[in-house]
Design a protein around this motif. Structure first.
Motif, PDB file in Angstrom:
ATOM      1  N   GLY A   1      -6.679  -1.709  -0.678  1.00  0.00           N
ATOM      2  CA  GLY A   1      -5.827  -0.649  -1.219  1.00  0.00           C
ATOM      3  C   GLY A   1      -6.487   0.711  -1.152  1.00  0.00           C
ATOM      4  O   GLY A   1      -6.035   1.652  -1.801  1.00  0.00           O
TER       5      GLY A   1
ATOM      6  N   TYR B   1      -8.342   9.409  -4.756  1.00  0.00           N
ATOM      7  CA  TYR B   1      -7.808   9.413  -3.391  1.00  0.00           C
ATOM      8  C   TYR B   1      -7.834  10.827  -2.830  1.00  0.00           C
ATOM      9  O   TYR B   1      -7.617  11.791  -3.558  1.00  0.00           O
TER      10      TYR B   1
ATOM     11  N   CYS C   1      -4.887  -2.930   5.120  1.00  0.00           N
ATOM     12  CA  CYS C   1      -6.070  -2.604   4.312  1.00  0.00           C
ATOM     13  C   CYS C   1      -6.183  -3.611   3.157  1.00  0.00           C
ATOM     14  O   CYS C   1      -5.302  -3.681   2.302  1.00  0.00           O
TER      15      CYS C   1
ATOM     16  N   TYR D   1      -6.672   8.261   0.963  1.00  0.00           N
ATOM     17  CA  TYR D   1      -7.827   7.388   1.156  1.00  0.00           C
ATOM     18  C   TYR D   1      -8.778   7.524  -0.019  1.00  0.00           C
ATOM     19  O   TYR D   1      -9.093   8.632  -0.455  1.00  0.00           O
TER      20      TYR D   1
ATOM     21  N   ASN E   1       0.804  -1.210   0.000  1.00  0.00           N
ATOM     22  CA  ASN E   1       0.000   0.000   0.000  1.00  0.00           C
ATOM     23  C   ASN E   1       0.842   1.266   0.000  1.00  0.00           C
ATOM     24  O   ASN E   1       0.311   2.356   0.164  1.00  0.00           O
ATOM     25  N   LYS E   2       2.144   1.111  -0.182  1.00  0.00           N
ATOM     26  CA  LYS E   2       2.989   2.291  -0.364  1.00  0.00           C
ATOM     27  C   LYS E   2       2.744   2.802  -1.778  1.00  0.00           C
ATOM     28  O   LYS E   2       2.794   2.046  -2.747  1.00  0.00           O
TER      29      LYS E   2
ATOM     30  N   ILE F   1      -1.819   0.665   7.564  1.00  0.00           N
ATOM     31  CA  ILE F   1      -2.226   0.853   6.170  1.00  0.00           C
ATOM     32  C   ILE F   1      -2.010  -0.422   5.371  1.00  0.00           C
ATOM     33  O   ILE F   1      -2.825  -0.782   4.513  1.00  0.00           O
ATOM     34  N   ASN F   2      -0.957  -1.150   5.658  1.00  0.00           N
ATOM     35  CA  ASN F   2      -0.687  -2.397   4.945  1.00  0.00           C
ATOM     36  C   ASN F   2      -1.672  -3.510   5.295  1.00  0.00           C
ATOM     37  O   ASN F   2      -1.699  -4.537   4.623  1.00  0.00           O
TER      38      ASN F   2
ATOM     39  N   LYS G   1      -3.389   4.414   1.073  1.00  0.00           N
ATOM     40  CA  LYS G   1      -2.023   4.454   0.538  1.00  0.00           C
ATOM     41  C   LYS G   1      -1.242   5.468   1.354  1.00  0.00           C
ATOM     42  O   LYS G   1      -1.818   6.313   2.040  1.00  0.00           O
TER      43      LYS G   1
END
Length: 87
Positions: A78, A19, A75, A31, A5-6, A72-73, A81
C-alpha cells in the motif's frame, strides 16, 4: 469496483500520513517511502511511469489511468495509492 490501493481517504490525510504526491493530468499518484518494501512491482510493471533513477521518479502522465491502476494495485504494502481526476 473498488481497488485496494485506490485512495479512499482525502488528499490531506494521505499527505499527513507521509505520502508524497506526484501530479498527473488525469490521475495523481501517491507514494509513502516508509511503507515501501522494495518489491519492485511498480518499476517492473511500468518503467515509463516508475523509474528510480529519475527525478521525479514517478510520472503519472507516462501511463494511462488503467495501466497505472493495474501496476499500483500490484503493490503489496500500500506504499502506492492513486486518486483519479476523471469522473
Amino acid at each position: 469496483m473498488e481497488f485496494p490501493n485506490k485512495a479512499t481517504i482525502s488528499e490531506e490525510e494521505l499527505l499527513e500520513s507521509g505520502y508524497r504526491k506526484y501530479d498527473g493530468d488525469t490521475m495523481d499518484i501517491y507514494y509513502n517511502k516508509d511503507l515501501c518494501e522494495h518489491a519492485a512491482k511498480c518499476v517492473k510493471g511500468n518503467p515509463e511511469v516508475f523509474e528510480v533513477g529519475r527525478r521525479p521518479w514517478i510520472i503519472a502522465n507516462n501511463g494511462t489511468n488503467e495501466e497505472n491502476e493495474f501496476v499500483i494495485n500490484q503493490c503489496p504494502t500500500g506504499a502506492l495509492k492513486y486518486r483519479s481526476k476523471e469522473n
